[in-house]
Design a protein around this motif. Structure first.
Motif, short mmCIF file in Angstrom:
data_model
loop_
_atom_site.label_atom_id
_atom_site.label_comp_id
_atom_site.label_asym_id
_atom_site.label_seq_id
_atom_site.Cartn_x
_atom_site.Cartn_y
_atom_site.Cartn_z
N GLY A 1 0.82 -1.20 0.00
CA GLY A 1 0.00 0.00 0.00
C GLY A 1 0.86 1.25 0.00
N LEU A 2 0.33 2.34 -0.56
CA LEU A 2 1.02 3.62 -0.57
C LEU A 2 0.31 4.56 0.39
CD1 LEU A 2 1.62 4.03 -4.42
CD2 LEU A 2 3.32 3.48 -2.69
N GLN A 3 1.06 5.10 1.34
CA GLN A 3 0.46 5.94 2.37
C GLN A 3 0.56 7.43 2.06
OE1 GLN A 3 -1.21 4.43 4.71
NE2 GLN A 3 -0.54 2.43 3.93
N LYS A 4 1.30 7.78 1.00
CA LYS A 4 1.46 9.19 0.65
C LYS A 4 0.89 9.44 -0.74
CE LYS A 4 5.54 9.81 3.56
NZ LYS A 4 6.96 10.25 3.61
N ASP A 5 0.78 10.71 -1.09
CA ASP A 5 0.15 11.09 -2.37
C ASP A 5 1.15 11.01 -3.52
OD1 ASP A 5 -2.14 11.55 -0.97
OD2 ASP A 5 -1.75 13.68 -0.70
N PHE A 6 1.74 9.84 -3.68
CA PHE A 6 2.64 9.67 -4.82
C PHE A 6 1.86 9.59 -6.13
CE2 PHE A 6 5.37 7.78 -1.44
CZ PHE A 6 6.41 8.69 -1.54
N ILE A 7 0.65 9.03 -6.04
CA ILE A 7 -0.16 8.78 -7.22
C ILE A 7 -1.54 9.37 -7.01
CG2 ILE A 7 -1.30 6.99 -8.60
CD1 ILE A 7 1.59 7.14 -9.24
N GLN A 8 -2.05 10.06 -8.04
CA GLN A 8 -3.42 10.53 -8.04
C GLN A 8 -4.27 9.58 -8.88
OE1 GLN A 8 -4.70 13.14 -6.33
NE2 GLN A 8 -2.68 13.45 -5.40
N PHE A 9 -5.31 9.02 -8.26
CA PHE A 9 -6.15 8.09 -9.00
C PHE A 9 -6.82 8.80 -10.16
CE2 PHE A 9 -6.50 5.65 -4.85
CZ PHE A 9 -5.65 4.64 -5.27
N THR A 10 -6.96 8.08 -11.26
CA THR A 10 -7.64 8.63 -12.42
C THR A 10 -9.13 8.38 -12.31
OG1 THR A 10 -7.36 6.56 -13.66
CG2 THR A 10 -5.62 8.20 -13.86
N THR A 11 -9.90 9.08 -13.14
CA THR A 11 -11.35 8.89 -13.17
C THR A 11 -11.67 7.65 -13.96
OG1 THR A 11 -11.65 11.28 -13.09
CG2 THR A 11 -13.54 9.96 -13.80
N PRO A 12 -12.56 6.79 -13.48
CA PRO A 12 -12.95 5.60 -14.23
C PRO A 12 -13.50 5.99 -15.60
CG PRO A 12 -13.77 5.49 -12.00
CD PRO A 12 -13.25 6.88 -12.18
N PRO A 13 -13.42 5.09 -16.58
CA PRO A 13 -13.89 5.40 -17.93
C PRO A 13 -15.33 5.87 -18.01
CG PRO A 13 -12.65 3.34 -17.91
CD PRO A 13 -12.83 3.76 -16.48
N ASN A 14 -16.20 5.40 -17.11
CA ASN A 14 -17.62 5.81 -17.15
C ASN A 14 -17.87 7.09 -16.39
OD1 ASN A 14 -17.32 4.97 -14.53
ND2 ASN A 14 -18.73 3.22 -14.68
N GLY A 15 -16.80 7.67 -15.83
CA GLY A 15 -16.91 8.94 -15.14
C GLY A 15 -17.42 8.86 -13.73
N GLU A 16 -17.68 7.62 -13.26
CA GLU A 16 -18.21 7.46 -11.90
C GLU A 16 -17.07 7.20 -10.92
OE1 GLU A 16 -20.97 4.32 -11.99
OE2 GLU A 16 -22.38 5.32 -13.35
N LYS A 17 -17.20 7.69 -9.73
CA LYS A 17 -16.21 7.44 -8.70
C LYS A 17 -16.42 6.06 -8.09
CE LYS A 17 -15.43 12.25 -7.39
NZ LYS A 17 -15.42 13.20 -6.26
N LYS A 18 -15.30 5.39 -7.84
CA LYS A 18 -15.37 4.06 -7.22
C LYS A 18 -15.07 4.15 -5.74
CE LYS A 18 -14.15 1.42 -11.33
NZ LYS A 18 -13.26 0.40 -11.91
#
Length: 314
Positions: free
Chosen positions: A297-314
């Protein structure tokens, strides 16, 4: 009675019987019977079938023999993974400690072999760049290129056996190229693969397991040396054949593992909502973070999650 039994038995298990008739377990037990006959004569077997009047007894004996063969085949099959790991060079702790000097010498031998092959490849590569390769040189150049792919790049990753290096190299290439650890990422990637890719991998792994099983039965065949000498050459010849089979199957299986990461790693990034890399150098960095994310697991903001293809948040 016996005729009906055999007919019913054959109708229900015809496919399984045909499939297993020439399987290693049957060959093993048939070889044992032949070794026993060689030592004690045919009469020692014929006495179990003295007269047609005892046909039910004969059927019972045949049924018991069949059950023994099938149970032994099942038991040996359960050890496919352990035998494969042993052939790779992963020995159990107690045995590994005792055999450490042998394993170290075997590993150094593999490292030396790769070094010699690499030196020869470099000489041919120079001639290739100068367009001076003959037909024989070109064939050797291609062969060396293929063989060198069966070794890891780093000495610390080397295994004591050729089989171990073939599979270790296949495991390491996704990490060296994409930063994705094959062991950590494999279960997730498996769920994202199409059925056709899974089938190809399953078929390749089945072929590898079949070779391992034949090798196991070949070694077990040495048991029959208690009755005859010819069990030794038969076992050795069969074990050599099986090991060559294992090496070929492992090469195909390793190539498929590498191909899966080449083709479907993007699906892994997307499913985890990791950003897609823009170039190979960036992909290696993202791949390392994917491996760490899945493992610890990553505990810091190294990566920003992308938006799913359907535009909905998971």
């Amino acid at each position: 009675m016996s005729a009906k039994f055999l007919e019913g038995f054959g109708n229900k298990l015809a496919e399984q019987w045909i499939a297993n008739l020439f399987a290693p377990a049957f060959v093993f037990w048939i070889g044992g019977i032949l070794a026993y006959i060689y030592r004690y004569g045919w009469q020692s077997i014929a006495q179990w079938f003295p007269d047609a009047k005892f046909e039910p007894l004969q059927v019972g004996i045949l049924a018991i023999v069949l059950i023994v063969v099938l149970i032994s085949a099942f038991v040996v099959q359960r050890f496919d993974t352990e035998v494969l790991r042993g052939l790779e060079g992963y020995w159990y702790p107690g045995i590994r400690d005792l055999g450490r000097p042998i394993l170290d010498r075997m590993t150094q031998s593999q490292i030396k072999r790769r070094k010699n092959l690499l030196n020869r490849w470099k000489k041919l590569h120079e001639k290739y760049n100068q367009h001076q390769l003959s037909a024989l040189d070109r064939a050797e150049y291609v062969r060396l290129d293929r063989v060198l792919r069966q070794f890891p790049n780093l000495g610390d990753d080397f295994m004591p056996t050729r089989l171990g290096n073939i599979l270790r190299a296949a495991e390491r290439r996704p990490y060296d190229r994409y930063g994705l650890d094959a062991i950590i990422c494999w279960s997730r990637l498996w769920l994202l693969m199409p059925d056709s890719a899974r089938k190809e991998l399953q078929d390749a792994r089945t072929e590898l397991n079949n070779g391992v099983r034949i090798w196991t039965w070949s070694i077990l065949f040495l048991i029959w040396t208690i009755w005859t000498w010819w069990a030794i050459p038969c076992a050795i010849a069969s074990a050599i054949f099986a090991y060559c089979w294992i090496l070929d199957a492992a090469t195909v299986y390793g190539d498929l593992i590498e191909s899966v990461f080449d083709l479907y790693r993007i699906s892994l990034y997307q499913s985890l909502r990791f950003p897609l890399p823009n170039n190979p150098a960036e992909e290696k960095e993202i791949g390392l973070k994917v491996t760490e994310y899945l493992f610890r697991g990553l505990q810091k903001d190294f990566i920003q999650f992308t938006t799913p293809p359907n535009g909905e948040k998971k």
